[in-house]
Write a protein that holds these residues in place. Structure first.
Motif, mmCIF file in Angstrom:
data_model
loop_
_atom_site.group_PDB
_atom_site.id
_atom_site.type_symbol
_atom_site.label_atom_id
_atom_site.label_comp_id
_atom_site.label_asym_id
_atom_site.label_seq_id
_atom_site.Cartn_x
_atom_site.Cartn_y
_atom_site.Cartn_z
ATOM 1 N N GLU A 150 -11.499 37.563 0.013
ATOM 2 C CA GLU A 150 -12.800 37.051 0.458
ATOM 3 C C GLU A 150 -13.363 37.984 1.514
ATOM 4 O OE1 GLU A 150 -14.478 34.495 -0.658
ATOM 5 O OE2 GLU A 150 -12.978 33.400 -1.840
ATOM 6 N N GLU A 164 -16.659 28.592 9.073
ATOM 7 C CA GLU A 164 -16.316 28.971 7.703
ATOM 8 C C GLU A 164 -14.914 29.598 7.636
ATOM 9 O OE1 GLU A 164 -20.648 28.596 8.099
ATOM 10 O OE2 GLU A 164 -19.103 29.654 9.245
ATOM 11 N N TYR A 168 -11.580 28.098 5.635
ATOM 12 C CA TYR A 168 -10.847 28.911 4.652
ATOM 13 C C TYR A 168 -9.368 28.950 4.998
ATOM 14 C CZ TYR A 168 -9.030 33.009 2.257
ATOM 15 O OH TYR A 168 -8.237 33.854 1.508
ATOM 16 N N LYS A 171 -7.477 25.709 4.279
ATOM 17 C CA LYS A 171 -7.288 25.460 2.855
ATOM 18 C C LYS A 171 -6.219 26.356 2.250
ATOM 19 C CE LYS A 171 -9.864 25.449 -1.526
ATOM 20 N NZ LYS A 171 -11.184 25.716 -2.164
ATOM 21 N N ASN A 172 -5.995 27.532 2.844
ATOM 22 C CA ASN A 172 -5.168 28.541 2.180
ATOM 23 C C ASN A 172 -3.834 28.868 2.855
ATOM 24 O OD1 ASN A 172 -6.801 29.666 -0.227
ATOM 25 N ND2 ASN A 172 -8.311 29.575 1.425
#
Length: 304
Positions: A150, A164, A168, A171-172
């Motif tokens: 990303e 943001e 991210y 979530k990862n």
């Protein structure tokens, strides 16, 4: 808890790319020192933040650059080691500087140092300094050079893009239990934070090369009966004339540094702080393993 996540996020990049500023925003507190001078961060500093059900452990690493001194070698080794620790690796570059020789060097280094399970993302910092067309071109050129998962546009100084990024990361990072108490914001000894705080104040007041040829150590930490803390520190410089510069006329520079550092440390420890700083000449401190250990660096890395 079985639905929790926890992982390490390593921030890498050239000196002064904004890694420390970004981490402080991500954590929501000042855990890494910040100055306008390059190569401010020397050791790996870990800051901790909670985002939804995820605990994020951020690793602020020294800047990656061509090494000359023993200290340089140890700092760069610490940076690459920090990158290897990350479940997610964030390469930060400056929008207005683009792809510098230093960035090219880091991209080359990523090829041989990142393993397949690590996620590598790109964070383009200081986006407010360039036009959108240049940002798009830079994004494409960087992603042509390396397969980033990303790309994020941020302004570490202004806090743009932080929400943001945290989403991210949450979530990862891998599923698993939290490694630290929910309210802990750093995994760094208080003695090291205190030393780094004083070094930051010195770097902000001193000019030219001197800040890079000194180190600060916390040699004493005593909790008093009244709840206050006595902190004793030593500033090591390599030349006698450097001692005079660090002290300043009639000791005024060191007095100002002490006041500024004491004020910040008081907020950090939550009690009154009595700070005592000595300046000593130690010509070969960069060749002493003990000095590197105090900074959280590995002296053996200077021999590689």
């Amino acid at each position: 808890m079985t639905d929790t996540r926890c992982g390490y996020v390593s921030l890498i990049g050239e000196p002064n790319a904004g890694k420390s500023t970004l981490m402080n925003h991500l954590v929501g507190a000042k855990v890494s020192i910040v100055t306008h001078k390059v190569q401010t961060t020397r050791a790996r500093i870990r800051g901790i933040a909670m985002e939804d059900n995820a605990q994020l452990v951020f690793v602020d690493t020294p800047g990656l650059f061509q090494t000359r001194r023993n200290l340089d070698k140890a700092m760069v080794a610490a940076a690459w080691s920090g990158a290897n620790d990350g479940d997610i690796v964030v390469l930060m570059i400056e929008a207005h500087r683009g792809i510098t020789p230093g960035v090219e060097m880091i991209l080359d280094g990523l090829e041989g140092r990142i393993h397949k399970k690590q996620r590598v993302i790109l964070a383009i910092n200081k986006i407010d300094m360039v036009k959108s067309e240049k940002l798009l071109a830079l994004t494409k050129e960087m992603n042509d050079k390396y397969p980033f998962e990303e790309t994020f546009m941020v302004s570490a100084e202004k806090g743009f893009g932080i929400k943001e990024l945290r989403a991210y990361f949450a979530k990862n990072v891998p599923e698993g239990p939290w490694l630290y108490p929910e309210d802990q914001i750093a995994d760094v000894p208080l003695r090291l934070i205190a030393a780094e705080t004083t070094r930051e104040k010195l770097m902000l007041r001193l000019h030219q090369e001197l800040p890079y040829f000194l180190t600060v150590e916390t040699v004493g930490w005593e909790q008093k009966k009244d709840g206050s803390v006595r902190i004793d520190q030593v500033v090591y410089v390599i030349r006698e004339r450097h001692k005079g510069i660090a002290l300043g006329p009639k000791g005024q520079t060191m007095k100002a540094v002490s006041i500024a550092s004491r004020t910040e440390l008081k907020n950090l420890v939550g009690s009154e702080v009595h700070l005592f700083i000595q300046v000593k000449v130690r010509p070969k401190w960069e060749n002493e393993a003990e000095r590197f250990t105090e900074m959280g660096l590995d002296f053996s890395d200077t021999r590689k």
